[in-house]
Design an enzyme around this catalytic site. Sequence first.
Site, short mmCIF file in Angstrom:
data_model
loop_
_atom_site.label_atom_id
_atom_site.label_comp_id
_atom_site.label_asym_id
_atom_site.label_seq_id
_atom_site.Cartn_x
_atom_site.Cartn_y
_atom_site.Cartn_z
N CYS A 74 0.81 -1.23 0.00
CA CYS A 74 0.00 0.00 0.00
C CYS A 74 0.84 1.27 0.00
CB CYS A 74 -0.95 0.01 1.19
SG CYS A 74 -0.15 0.32 2.77
N CYS A 119 0.78 -4.56 8.49
CA CYS A 119 0.57 -3.15 8.13
C CYS A 119 -0.78 -2.66 8.67
CB CYS A 119 0.62 -3.02 6.61
SG CYS A 119 0.30 -1.35 6.02
N CYS A 122 -3.07 -1.60 5.34
CA CYS A 122 -3.65 -2.57 4.40
C CYS A 122 -3.75 -3.98 4.97
CB CYS A 122 -2.87 -2.58 3.09
SG CYS A 122 -1.25 -3.36 3.22
N CYS A 140 11.68 -8.01 12.83
CA CYS A 140 12.32 -8.85 11.83
C CYS A 140 11.40 -8.86 10.62
CB CYS A 140 12.50 -10.25 12.42
SG CYS A 140 13.40 -11.37 11.35
ZN LIG Z 1 0.37 -1.77 3.74
#
Ligand SMILES: [Zn+2]
Length: 153
Positions: A74, A119, A122, A140
Site C-alpha cells: 500500500c 501493516c 492494508c 524482523c
Molecule cells: Zn500496507
Amino acid sequence: MIKKKRNFLKITGLSFLMAFLLPYKLLYSATKKIINQNLTDEQKDIMFNEATERPYTSTLNYENREGFFHCANCGAKLFSSKAKFDSGTGWPSFTESLPGAFKTKIDYSLGMKRVEYHCANCGVHHGHVFANGLSKKRFCNNGLCLIFKPDNN
Ligand SMILES: [Zn+2]
C-alpha cells in the site's frame, strides 16, 4: 408457522454466534487486500499466507542509506532508516517502527509463541517482533514486503 419462525431464530442465532467464534485469523485475513497489482507470487505468499522469505536473500539487508521503508503493497511509511540495524539474522531488522505503522497478533505457528505484525493500513503480514536484549525490540521484516525510498538531499 410458529415452528418455522423458531427454526429461523435458531439459524440466525447460530450464525450470529458463528460470527463471534470465527477465529481471529479469518477475520484478520478478510481485512487484507491487494493494492499493488504488481506483487509477485512470492510477495503474495508472504503478505497473505504469512510465509517467510529465505534469509540473506533481500538486498535491503545491505541498504545503509538514509530514508524510509514503505509497505510494498500500500505504500504506507513504516520504518525510518535510523531504526535499522544489522542483526546478523539475514532479514532486515529495526529497533522500532514509525508510530501506528503496525498492528500485532499472537502467532502460535511453528510451536512457539511469537508476536506477528502487519501493516495497520492494508493488513498484510510483514514479520515478527522479538525482544532483543533488555529493553530493545527487534522487528524482523521480510525484505520483499518493503520498498526503500532514499532521502533526496
Ligand atoms: Zn500496507
